[in-house]
Design a protein around this motif. Structure first.
Motif, PDB file in Angstrom:
ATOM      1  N   ASN A  43      82.628 -60.223 -23.905  1.00  0.00           N
ATOM      2  CA  ASN A  43      81.780 -59.245 -24.428  1.00  0.00           C
ATOM      3  C   ASN A  43      82.588 -57.926 -24.649  1.00  0.00           C
ATOM      4  N   SER A  69      79.424 -51.719 -17.793  1.00  0.00           N
ATOM      5  CA  SER A  69      79.133 -53.018 -18.858  1.00  0.00           C
ATOM      6  C   SER A  69      77.883 -53.590 -18.615  1.00  0.00           C
ATOM      7  N   ASN A  70      77.607 -54.772 -19.433  1.00  0.00           N
ATOM      8  CA  ASN A  70      76.515 -55.734 -19.265  1.00  0.00           C
ATOM      9  C   ASN A  70      76.831 -56.973 -18.498  1.00  0.00           C
ATOM     10  N   VAL A  80      79.020 -65.931 -23.642  1.00  0.00           N
ATOM     11  CA  VAL A  80      79.884 -64.717 -23.572  1.00  0.00           C
ATOM     12  C   VAL A  80      80.788 -64.751 -24.777  1.00  0.00           C
ATOM     13  N   ASN A  81      80.790 -63.610 -25.564  1.00  0.00           N
ATOM     14  CA  ASN A  81      81.910 -63.691 -26.628  1.00  0.00           C
ATOM     15  C   ASN A  81      83.519 -63.450 -26.068  1.00  0.00           C
ATOM     16  N   THR A 104      76.970 -48.937 -22.077  1.00  0.00           N
ATOM     17  CA  THR A 104      76.074 -49.945 -22.555  1.00  0.00           C
ATOM     18  C   THR A 104      75.122 -49.429 -23.570  1.00  0.00           C
ATOM     19  N   ASN A 145      79.671 -55.827 -27.926  1.00  0.00           N
ATOM     20  CA  ASN A 145      79.646 -57.211 -27.173  1.00  0.00           C
ATOM     21  C   ASN A 145      81.067 -57.592 -27.691  1.00  0.00           C
ATOM     22  N   THR A 171      78.424 -65.626 -32.575  1.00  0.00           N
ATOM     23  CA  THR A 171      78.920 -64.834 -31.608  1.00  0.00           C
ATOM     24  C   THR A 171      77.484 -64.730 -30.715  1.00  0.00           C
ATOM     25  N   ASN A 172      77.449 -63.820 -29.591  1.00  0.00           N
ATOM     26  CA  ASN A 172      76.201 -63.773 -29.008  1.00  0.00           C
ATOM     27  C   ASN A 172      74.987 -62.968 -29.579  1.00  0.00           C
ATOM     28  N   ILE A 176      70.574 -62.099 -28.666  1.00  0.00           N
ATOM     29  CA  ILE A 176      70.465 -60.335 -28.564  1.00  0.00           C
ATOM     30  C   ILE A 176      68.711 -60.504 -29.202  1.00  0.00           C
ATOM     31  N   VAL A 182      73.866 -54.364 -24.418  1.00  0.00           N
ATOM     32  CA  VAL A 182      75.067 -54.674 -25.196  1.00  0.00           C
ATOM     33  C   VAL A 182      76.005 -53.761 -24.502  1.00  0.00           C
ATOM     34  N   ASN A 183      77.439 -54.227 -24.648  1.00  0.00           N
ATOM     35  CA  ASN A 183      78.587 -53.221 -24.225  1.00  0.00           C
ATOM     36  C   ASN A 183      78.917 -52.503 -25.520  1.00  0.00           C
TER      37      ASN A 183
END
Length: 200
Positions: A43, A69-70, A80-81, A104, A145, A171-172, A176, A182-183
């Protein structure tokens, strides 16, 4: 160093708290290609592989990383990406990404764009950080992320990105929703320019 081009999802299979740290055990298709001490962005957070066991690998996040971060919100089963560090003989398809998450943001809106999706993200504005390059500019780069993206419609404390179907599916971003955390990593070039101006 990374490019923000996500290779795939990794799935969280175990989470273990160790004092102020958290050990994350994950699985993905390239575990057999990993080695101990290798850097992998999760992420958008650069973490070091500390153990490998069959189809799983382990990384450790320390307190500051968890606060910025998340990752501390992850649960077993989450996607997780992931991106391995950039090869120096390859193309830079995204932009220069350090894997150092700045803060974030929260998704505040999603809007259909006739096949693609506009995501709006809001973040806490800090004037001192902004003077040091922690902001977005129209058509500039931002990492969300771990995904290298182009900024649309930036304000003092928000921006939009347009996500094409391929990015949504691979991707994630597919997970969302409004309210998701998100980061963010702001563009390192903007940070250097801001620092140079401050020193003049």
């Amino acid at each position: 160093m990374f490019s923000g081009i996500i290779e795939e999802f990794a799935t969280v299979v175990a989470i273990k708290k160790d004092r102020e740290n958290i050990d994350f055990t994950l699985t993905c298709s390239f575990v057999s290609e990993l080695s101990i001490d290798q850097s992998v962005a999760h992420n958008g957070v650069c973490l070091t592989v500390v153990a490998i066991d069959g189809d799983n690998y382990v990384v450790t996040a320390m307190k500051e990383t968890l606060e910025r971060s998340n990752l501390g919100l992850l649960k077993v089963g989450d996607k997780v990406n992931v991106e391995r560090s950039m090869l120096m003989n390859g193309r830079l398809d995204g932009h220069i990404v350090q894997g150092h998450v700045d803060q974030t943001a929260r998704c505040t809106a999603m809007e259909d764009a006739d096949g693609s999706t506009y995501f709006t993200f809001g973040y806490d504005f800090d004037a001192e950080k902004a003077r040091n390059g922690y902001f977005t500019v129209d058509k500039g780069s931002v990492t969300v992320n771990g995904v290298s993206l182009t900024v649309c419609n930036p304000t003092r404390d928000s921006f939009q990105v347009a996500i094409i179907p391929y990015t949504f599916e691979h991707t994630n971003f597919c997970d969302i929703r409004v309210g998701s955390v998100v980061n963010l990593e702001f563009d390192i070039l903007g940070k250097y320019i801001a620092r140079l101006q401050a020193l003049q």
